[in-house]
Design a protein around this motif. Structure first.
Motif, PDB file in Angstrom:
ATOM      1  N   THR A   1      -3.353   5.452  -2.247  1.00 55.72           N
ATOM      2  CA  THR A   1      -4.209   6.434  -1.596  1.00 55.72           C
ATOM      3  C   THR A   1      -3.602   7.816  -1.743  1.00 55.72           C
ATOM      4  O   THR A   1      -2.564   8.116  -1.144  1.00 55.72           O
TER       5      THR A   1
ATOM      6  N   LEU B   1      -7.650   3.591 -11.326  1.00 57.55           N
ATOM      7  CA  LEU B   1      -7.101   4.743 -10.616  1.00 57.55           C
ATOM      8  C   LEU B   1      -7.950   5.970 -10.923  1.00 57.55           C
ATOM      9  O   LEU B   1      -8.183   6.290 -12.089  1.00 57.55           O
TER      10      LEU B   1
ATOM     11  N   ASN C   1      -2.316  -0.982  -3.673  1.00 61.30           N
ATOM     12  CA  ASN C   1      -3.357  -0.016  -3.336  1.00 61.30           C
ATOM     13  C   ASN C   1      -2.742   1.375  -3.170  1.00 61.30           C
ATOM     14  O   ASN C   1      -1.799   1.552  -2.396  1.00 61.30           O
TER      15      ASN C   1
ATOM     16  N   GLN D   1      -5.183  -0.443  -7.703  1.00 56.46           N
ATOM     17  CA  GLN D   1      -6.397   0.323  -7.431  1.00 56.46           C
ATOM     18  C   GLN D   1      -6.059   1.547  -6.587  1.00 56.46           C
ATOM     19  O   GLN D   1      -5.039   1.579  -5.910  1.00 56.46           O
ATOM     20  N   GLY D   2      -6.989   2.537  -6.608  1.00 56.57           N
ATOM     21  CA  GLY D   2      -6.863   3.645  -5.673  1.00 56.57           C
ATOM     22  C   GLY D   2      -7.006   5.007  -6.321  1.00 56.57           C
ATOM     23  O   GLY D   2      -7.664   5.158  -7.357  1.00 56.57           O
ATOM     24  N   THR D   3      -6.364   6.007  -5.694  1.00 57.14           N
ATOM     25  CA  THR D   3      -6.539   7.391  -6.126  1.00 57.14           C
ATOM     26  C   THR D   3      -5.196   8.074  -6.342  1.00 57.14           C
ATOM     27  O   THR D   3      -4.198   7.764  -5.689  1.00 57.14           O
TER      28      THR D   3
ATOM     29  N   SER E   1       0.843  -1.196   0.000  1.00 61.39           N
ATOM     30  CA  SER E   1       0.000   0.000   0.000  1.00 61.39           C
ATOM     31  C   SER E   1       0.877   1.243   0.000  1.00 61.39           C
ATOM     32  O   SER E   1       1.957   1.264   0.590  1.00 61.39           O
TER      33      SER E   1
ATOM     34  N   VAL F   1       0.577   5.475   0.586  1.00 62.20           N
ATOM     35  CA  VAL F   1      -0.282   6.514   1.141  1.00 62.20           C
ATOM     36  C   VAL F   1       0.441   7.850   1.066  1.00 62.20           C
ATOM     37  O   VAL F   1       1.482   8.049   1.708  1.00 62.20           O
TER      38      VAL F   1
END
Length: 396
Positions: free
Chosen positions: A297, A362, A295, A333-335, A266, A268
């Motif tokens: 974020t 995304l 992932n 996946q994610g932003t 992940s 972040v």
């Protein structure tokens, strides 16, 4: 002599043999306090650590060097050298701190393990580089060389577990010319604005496995440099920082990097997620990448290939480049915090080849428009859902 007496003597001899064998099989413990370490965080304990190391390294039995809990040990540039006569464990349960002043003007490591095979570093302890004074010195352009916190060179069958690294003046951990390395459950922290405080840097090494780590720094969480093969980073957390990067490659050497896997991680608030970066005009190759089950974020640029790497922004145009090929991006996946979630920027003279994207979703965290992708001189295929949409170059 009576039969029962003989029997008792035989039994006694067998017991003594068992006890002797058991004693020989036990690990020998060397506590640094027994070598006159102070453990008060004020007086330099380097000589005590070196004396303990000499005893551990010279022991033919499997030996343990213990840095006990509840103490803080001040160290100033210590090098632990091999080869050793048996496998060695450094049990780091106490804390180690660097001097809180500018203690070198040359390239250096606070702690170095050199040529030590079958080494394990384990424990709940912490190594603190006290980097704030160095970051300020660097930002004022007064410190060209800053020490690395923990360096391993020419160490094979190395295991690093559980320890915590914080506030290095420069990079936190480096692996150079190492083979068969496992880094597990290690945490690394430094402020997001601390300069060049990479978490783990791997160079000239092969077969490195990094797992279950948490890395929050001011630069790359993990960086993979040239002449490196077969690196896996898995089940780890990155951020803040600059992401997990391959490179930069090709500035002064012929690049050779292959078989890099990043999975189940992940990211972040990082600058990039997964990135391959090389300088213009470089030579060599980087191939065999798998970036899977990731992932993101609010990552600025989640997926990046950049053959125009130039952090200062004033690099002249050069012909040629490191050949980048066989890179797979799957289940990401994610932003993104920027509109441009994917950047595949490849050289006109050396295109990127065999790029594959599958199940990518995304979105721009701003939500005012869908995220987009920029593709330049990259060739490949997509499968399944890929958002933002990718339009690969048609001709080689």
């Amino acid at each position: 002599m009576e039969t029962s007496a003989v029997r008792h003597i035989i039994i006694l001899l067998l017991v003594l043999l068992v006890l002797r064998s058991s004693a020989l099989g036990q690990n020998q413990i060397y506590n640094v306090l027994n070598f006159h370490a102070h453990g008060d965080g004020k007086r330099d304990d380097a000589q005590a650590f070196l004396a303990a190391w000499q005893a551990v390294c010279g022991d033919q039995r499997t030996a343990i060097m213990v840095v006990p809990a509840g103490r803080t040990f001040l160290l100033n540039q210590v090098s632990f050298q091999g080869p050793c006569k048996s496998p060695v464990t450094v049990q780091l349960d106490g804390n180690v701190v660097a001097p809180n002043h500018i203690w070198t003007r040359k390239s250096a490591n606070l702690l170095t393990f050199l040529g030590v095979d079958d080494l394990t570093m384990d424990g709940n302890g912490e190594i603190d580089g006290q980097g704030a004074i160095w970051w300020d010195c660097y930002n004022r352009k007064r410190c060209d060389n800053r020490p690395i916190l923990l360096g391993f060179a020419r160490c094979n069958n190395l295991k690093v577990r559980r320890i915590h690294l914080k506030n290095s003046a420069d990079k936190h951990m480096t692996l150079f010319q190492c083979s068969q390395v496992s880094v597990d459950n290690v945490s690394i922290t430094a402020p997001a604005d601390s300069p060049n405080t990479d978490g783990i840097t791997v160079a000239f090494s092969n077969n490195t496995y990094i797992s279950n780590c948490s890395i929050q720094t001011g630069d790359d969480c993990v960086s993979v440099l040239s002449f490196t093969k077969n690196v896996t980073v898995t089940t780890s957390r990155c951020g803040p920082g600059h992401g997990i990067s391959v490179g930069s490659l090709g500035r002064s050497e012929t690049a050779m990097v292959e078989q890099i896997t990043v999975s189940n991680c992940s990211f972040v608030g990082t600058m990039t997620g997964v990135r391959i970066k090389s300088w213009q005009g470089g030579k060599g190759y980087a191939k065999g990448f798998l970036f899977e089950s990731l992932n993101m974020t609010e990552v600025q640029y989640p997926i990046v290939i950049d053959q125009f790497y130039c952090p200062q922004g004033n690099c002249p145009r050069k012909h040629g480049g490191v050949a980048i090929s066989d890179a797979k991006f799957i289940d990401i996946q994610g932003t993104s915090s920027e509109h441009e979630a994917i950047r595949l920027l490849c050289s006109q003279s050396v295109h990127c080849k065999d790029i594959y994207l599958s199940n990518i979703n995304l979105s721009w965290v701003n939500h005012t428009a869908p995220a987009n992708a920029t593709i330049l001189n990259a060739h490949g295929t997509t499968e399944g859902i890929v958002l933002p949409r990718i339009q690969f170059s048609n001709t080689l």
